[in-house]
Enzyme design. Structure first.
Site, PDB file in Angstrom:
ATOM      1  N   LEU A   1     -43.188   0.310  15.149  1.00 38.03           N
ATOM      2  CA  LEU A   1     -43.155   1.270  14.047  1.00 38.03           C
ATOM      3  C   LEU A   1     -42.149   0.866  12.963  1.00 38.03           C
ATOM      4  CD1 LEU A   1     -43.880   4.276  13.122  1.00 38.03           C
ATOM      5  CD2 LEU A   1     -41.779   4.926  14.314  1.00 38.03           C
TER       6      LEU A   1
ATOM      7  N   ASP B   1     -39.189  20.346   6.160  1.00 37.71           N
ATOM      8  CA  ASP B   1     -38.668  21.525   5.466  1.00 37.71           C
ATOM      9  C   ASP B   1     -38.472  22.688   6.431  1.00 37.71           C
ATOM     10  OD1 ASP B   1     -37.804  23.057   3.357  1.00 37.71           O
ATOM     11  OD2 ASP B   1     -39.778  23.387   2.487  1.00 37.71           O
TER      12      ASP B   1
ATOM     13  N   HIS C   1     -30.030  21.895  10.410  1.00 32.35           N
ATOM     14  CA  HIS C   1     -30.120  20.446  10.164  1.00 32.35           C
ATOM     15  C   HIS C   1     -29.869  19.675  11.462  1.00 32.35           C
ATOM     16  CE1 HIS C   1     -30.572  21.290   5.995  1.00 32.35           C
ATOM     17  NE2 HIS C   1     -29.315  21.638   5.774  1.00 32.35           N
TER      18      HIS C   1
ATOM     19  N   ASN D   1     -35.271  23.841   7.708  1.00 28.25           N
ATOM     20  CA  ASN D   1     -34.080  23.846   8.580  1.00 28.25           C
ATOM     21  C   ASN D   1     -33.220  25.082   8.322  1.00 28.25           C
ATOM     22  OD1 ASN D   1     -34.937  21.375   9.427  1.00 28.25           O
ATOM     23  ND2 ASN D   1     -33.358  20.198   8.357  1.00 28.25           N
TER      24      ASN D   1
ATOM     25  N   SER E   1     -33.109  13.563  -4.316  1.00 27.21           N
ATOM     26  CA  SER E   1     -32.136  13.427  -5.398  1.00 27.21           C
ATOM     27  C   SER E   1     -31.771  14.801  -5.968  1.00 27.21           C
ATOM     28  CB  SER E   1     -32.639  12.463  -6.478  1.00 27.21           C
ATOM     29  OG  SER E   1     -34.028  12.545  -6.631  1.00 27.21           O
TER      30      SER E   1
HETATM   31  C1  FPP Z   1     -35.114  20.839   4.534  1.00 28.29           C
HETATM   32  O1  FPP Z   1     -34.655  22.053   5.030  1.00 28.29           O
HETATM   33  C2  FPP Z   1     -34.424  19.713   5.152  1.00 28.29           C
HETATM   34  C3  FPP Z   1     -33.520  18.907   4.518  1.00 28.29           C
HETATM   35  C4  FPP Z   1     -33.103  19.117   3.121  1.00 28.29           C
HETATM   36  C5  FPP Z   1     -32.865  17.800   5.220  1.00 28.29           C
HETATM   37  C6  FPP Z   1     -33.584  17.134   6.349  1.00 28.29           C
HETATM   38  C7  FPP Z   1     -32.588  16.352   7.124  1.00 28.29           C
HETATM   39  C8  FPP Z   1     -32.525  16.227   8.478  1.00 28.29           C
HETATM   40  C9  FPP Z   1     -33.541  16.776   9.388  1.00 28.29           C
HETATM   41  C10 FPP Z   1     -31.366  15.513   9.122  1.00 28.29           C
HETATM   42  C11 FPP Z   1     -31.044  14.116   8.719  1.00 28.29           C
HETATM   43  C12 FPP Z   1     -32.159  13.155   8.766  1.00 28.29           C
HETATM   44  C13 FPP Z   1     -32.287  12.061   9.575  1.00 28.29           C
HETATM   45  C14 FPP Z   1     -33.391  11.086   9.323  1.00 28.29           C
HETATM   46  C15 FPP Z   1     -31.400  11.801  10.717  1.00 28.29           C
HETATM   47  P1  FPP Z   1     -33.999  23.109   4.035  1.00 28.29           P
HETATM   48  O2  FPP Z   1     -32.525  23.034   4.206  1.00 28.29           O
HETATM   49  O3  FPP Z   1     -34.508  22.888   2.654  1.00 28.29           O
HETATM   50  O4  FPP Z   1     -34.566  24.429   4.666  1.00 28.29           O
HETATM   51  P2  FPP Z   1     -34.874  25.791   3.903  1.00 28.29           P
HETATM   52  O5  FPP Z   1     -35.931  25.481   2.886  1.00 28.29           O
HETATM   53  O6  FPP Z   1     -35.362  26.660   5.008  1.00 28.29           O
HETATM   54  O7  FPP Z   1     -33.578  26.248   3.314  1.00 28.29           O
END
Ligand code: FPP
Length: 246
Positions: free
Chosen positions: A129, A18, A35, A20, A64
Site C-alpha cells: 500500500l 471528519d 482526534h 472527531n 490549509s
Molecule cells: C476532522 O474532525 C478531523 C481533523 C481535522 C483531523 C484528522 C486528524 C486525525 C484523525 C489525526 C492525525 C492523523 C494521522 C494520519 C495520524 P473535526 O475536528 O473537523 O470534527 P468536527 O467537524 O466534528 O468538529
C-alpha cells in the site's frame, strides 16, 4: 483507459476523516480526545486497505484551513501526526507500506518536516500500500503552486504556454505519479469536498457515510467498498448495460 468499466476493488481510496470533534462532544470529552481516537481509526483503516489490496490510500489529516483553529488544537494535531510517525513507522515499513506526504511543506513546526521526509525516504522502495498523508493540504493552494511553477518554466524558456495541458499540470501536482482517487469517502454526514483533491476528483465516486471518524472501522470500510463495486463508472462514456442493449 477504456471509457468505462465495472468497478471492482478501487486502486485509490481517499478519505476525509471528519467528525472527531462531534464524536468527543457527544461524550462530553475535549475535542482532543476525538482526534486521539481518530488515530486508532487511521491504524485500522490502513490495515484494512492493505488487506483489501487497495494500492493507494489518501487521508486528509490537516487542511490549509485548519490553521484557523485554536492554537492548542493545531499543536495537538501536529503532535498526533508526529507521534503516529514515530510509533508506527517501523511497523508500516515492515508491512511494506510506502508513505507519501502531500500539502505545503512550509510552516510545519519544529521537527515535523524532517520526520515526514524521513518517513518518505525510509519507505520509498516499498511496494504494498502507498499511504498518502495530506497534511497542510488545500487543493486550491496546490493548484496555485502548480500555476506558479508553470509560469516560472515559461518565463525561463523551458516550455511554451501552448504546451500547458492536463498532463503538464498532473506532473506538477503534489500527487504527481499517484493515480486519481477512484473513491472518495467522507465521514460524519457532511456532503462536500472542502478543498480536497479538487483537480484529482474529476471522475471520483463520492460516498458520504454518517458515522463520525472515530467510529469508522474495518467493517464500515468494507461496506463502502462493496457499495463502490456495485457502481457503474462511465468516465463520460456510456453504461455497459446501455451499450450491451443497443
Ligand atoms: C476532522 O474532525 C478531523 C481533523 C481535522 C483531523 C484528522 C486528524 C486525525 C484523525 C489525526 C492525525 C492523523 C494521522 C494520519 C495520524 P473535526 O475536528 O473537523 O470534527 P468536527 O467537524 O466534528 O468538529
Amino acid at each position: 483507459m477504456s471509457d468505462h468499466h465495472l468497478s471492482a476493488v478501487p486502486e485509490h481510496v481517499a478519505i476525509i476523516m471528519d467528525g472527531n470533534g462531534r464524536w468527543a462532544k457527544q461524550r462530553g470529552l475535549p475535542r482532543t480526545m476525538g482526534h486521539r481516537k481518530g488515530v486508532e481509526s487511521v491504524r485500522d483503516i490502513v490495515r484494512a486497505a492493505g488487506d483489501a489490496h487497495i494500492k493507494y490510500l489518501t487521508l486528509f489529516a490537516f487542511s490549509s484551513e485548519n490553521w484557523r483553529r485554536p492554537e492548542s488544537e493545531i499543536t495537538d494535531l501536529m503532535g498526533l501526526l508526529r507521534t503516529f510517525i514515530r510509533r508506527d513507522l517501523a511497523d508500516l515499513h515492515r508491512e511494506n507500506v510506502r508513505i507519501r506526504i502531500i500539502g505545503d511543506r512550509e510552516n510545519l513546526r519544529g521537527d515535523l518536516l524532517p520526520l515526514l521526509l524521513e518517513a518518505e525516504e525510509t519507505t520509498r522502495a516499498n511496494t504494498a500500500l502507498t499511504l498518502v498523508i495530506a497534511f497542510n493540504y488545500g487543493s486550491r493552494d496546490e493548484i496555485a503552486r502548480v500555476a506558479a511553477r508553470l509560469a516560472a518554466d515559461v518565463a525561463a524558456g523551458r516550455m511554451r504556454p501552448e504546451d500547458i495541458d492536463a498532463e503538464a499540470i498532473n506532473a506538477r501536482l503534489d500527487t504527481a505519479g499517484i493515480p486519481d482517487p477512484d473513491l472518495i469517502i467522507r465521514t460524519s454526514g457532511e456532503e462536500r469536498l472542502s478543498n480536497f483533491l479538487l483537480w484529482q476528483a474529476a471522475y471520483s465516486e463520492l460516498m458520504f457515510v454518517p458515522e463520525y471518524w472515530p467510529d469508522f472501522n474495518r467493517d464500515l470500510f468494507f461496506k463502502a467498498l462493496e457499495k463502490y463495486a456495485a457502481r457503474d463508472r462511465r468516465f463520460g462514456g456510456l453504461s455497459k448495460t446501455l451499450v450491451a442493449g443497443s
